[in-house]
Write a protein that holds these residues in place. Sequence first.
Motif, mmCIF file in Angstrom:
data_model
loop_
_atom_site.group_PDB
_atom_site.id
_atom_site.type_symbol
_atom_site.label_atom_id
_atom_site.label_comp_id
_atom_site.label_asym_id
_atom_site.label_seq_id
_atom_site.Cartn_x
_atom_site.Cartn_y
_atom_site.Cartn_z
ATOM 1 N N GLN A 2 -5.816 1.949 -9.100
ATOM 2 C CA GLN A 2 -6.344 0.580 -9.062
ATOM 3 C C GLN A 2 -5.537 -0.291 -8.102
ATOM 4 O O GLN A 2 -6.088 -1.090 -7.348
ATOM 5 C CB GLN A 2 -6.325 -0.039 -10.473
ATOM 6 C CG GLN A 2 -7.253 0.624 -11.463
ATOM 7 C CD GLN A 2 -8.705 0.509 -11.064
ATOM 8 O OE1 GLN A 2 -9.129 -0.445 -10.422
ATOM 9 N NE2 GLN A 2 -9.490 1.507 -11.426
ATOM 10 N N GLU A 3 -4.228 -0.129 -8.128
ATOM 11 C CA GLU A 3 -3.347 -0.888 -7.245
ATOM 12 C C GLU A 3 -3.619 -0.533 -5.782
ATOM 13 O O GLU A 3 -3.650 -1.414 -4.907
ATOM 14 C CB GLU A 3 -1.894 -0.572 -7.604
ATOM 15 C CG GLU A 3 -0.864 -1.435 -6.943
ATOM 16 C CD GLU A 3 0.542 -1.080 -7.409
ATOM 17 O OE1 GLU A 3 1.475 -1.341 -6.637
ATOM 18 O OE2 GLU A 3 0.707 -0.546 -8.521
ATOM 19 N N GLN A 58 -6.199 -1.888 -0.506
ATOM 20 C CA GLN A 58 -7.186 -1.586 0.536
ATOM 21 C C GLN A 58 -8.180 -2.731 0.699
ATOM 22 O O GLN A 58 -8.600 -3.039 1.807
ATOM 23 C CB GLN A 58 -7.892 -0.273 0.233
ATOM 24 C CG GLN A 58 -6.994 0.938 0.409
ATOM 25 C CD GLN A 58 -7.639 2.230 -0.030
ATOM 26 O OE1 GLN A 58 -8.610 2.243 -0.787
ATOM 27 N NE2 GLN A 58 -7.080 3.353 0.436
ATOM 28 N N LYS A 59 -8.578 -3.351 -0.412
ATOM 29 C CA LYS A 59 -9.490 -4.497 -0.336
ATOM 30 C C LYS A 59 -8.811 -5.676 0.355
ATOM 31 O O LYS A 59 -9.457 -6.392 1.133
ATOM 32 C CB LYS A 59 -9.953 -4.906 -1.733
ATOM 33 C CG LYS A 59 -10.967 -4.002 -2.342
ATOM 34 C CD LYS A 59 -11.397 -4.493 -3.705
ATOM 35 C CE LYS A 59 -12.356 -3.524 -4.354
ATOM 36 N NZ LYS A 59 -12.748 -3.954 -5.701
ATOM 37 N N LYS A 62 0.840 -1.206 0.000
ATOM 38 C CA LYS A 62 0.000 0.000 0.000
ATOM 39 C C LYS A 62 0.872 1.252 0.000
ATOM 40 O O LYS A 62 0.603 2.203 -0.730
ATOM 41 C CB LYS A 62 -0.922 0.000 1.217
ATOM 42 C CG LYS A 62 -1.848 1.200 1.261
ATOM 43 C CD LYS A 62 -2.739 1.179 2.480
ATOM 44 C CE LYS A 62 -3.613 2.414 2.525
ATOM 45 N NZ LYS A 62 -4.430 2.455 3.735
ATOM 46 N N GLY A 63 1.919 1.267 0.801
ATOM 47 C CA GLY A 63 2.819 2.419 0.843
ATOM 48 C C GLY A 63 3.527 2.640 -0.483
ATOM 49 O O GLY A 63 3.716 3.778 -0.912
ATOM 50 N N LEU A 89 1.850 6.725 -6.759
ATOM 51 C CA LEU A 89 0.771 7.644 -7.106
ATOM 52 C C LEU A 89 1.201 9.088 -6.870
ATOM 53 O O LEU A 89 1.015 9.955 -7.737
ATOM 54 C CB LEU A 89 -0.490 7.320 -6.303
ATOM 55 C CG LEU A 89 -1.705 8.201 -6.540
ATOM 56 C CD1 LEU A 89 -2.169 8.106 -7.986
ATOM 57 C CD2 LEU A 89 -2.819 7.821 -5.592
ATOM 58 N N PHE A 90 1.792 9.363 -5.714
ATOM 59 C CA PHE A 90 2.268 10.710 -5.405
ATOM 60 C C PHE A 90 3.296 11.177 -6.434
ATOM 61 O O PHE A 90 3.213 12.293 -6.939
ATOM 62 C CB PHE A 90 2.872 10.754 -3.989
ATOM 63 C CG PHE A 90 3.547 12.054 -3.676
ATOM 64 C CD1 PHE A 90 2.802 13.179 -3.352
ATOM 65 C CD2 PHE A 90 4.926 12.163 -3.719
ATOM 66 C CE1 PHE A 90 3.414 14.387 -3.079
ATOM 67 C CE2 PHE A 90 5.551 13.369 -3.441
ATOM 68 C CZ PHE A 90 4.789 14.485 -3.122
#
Length: 163
Positions: free
Chosen positions: A153-154, A159-160, A82-83, A89-90
């Motif tokens: 999406q990743e 998160q899911k 997640k990180g 993304l950032f």
Amino acid sequence: MKKLTQILDKILEAVLCIMIVFMVFGCVWQIITRFIIQDPSDWTEEFVRYTLIWTTMLGVPYAYGKDKHISIGFVTATFTPKGLAMDKLFNDILILIISAVIMVGGGIMVTSNAVGQVSAALQIPMQVYYAGVPVCGVLMILYSIPRIGGHIQELKKCQKEAK
């Protein structure tokens, strides 16, 4: 959008290969005229210089789109999935903003300021050379949008899995 990046990849591959071949021929011609003919060519140095600039301006988005740009992975190797997705993304959002504001906006300003100037040896309008910056910015934007979508999406997938 993925189809667009595949088309851009093919076009950029071909253009970059052609430009590198032209640069090699320009360098070889300069060597021949300087050391064999003893009458150095006037235009080859400028031609190779500006071809190298354009090769860089087209090569940067190509490498970015292929995810082959230089990076230091020892820090991000410690991130959770997640990180890592949030970091990517950032970074891509930051690249999108920089490409739009600085490269496209600033590149257009620089290119428009060059109106009336011509290069010394080739007598080509300087806008042709400076246009590489906004072109690079537009290509970076076109590559960053699908990358950002993929990172979102990743992130959703991570998160899911955390639930």
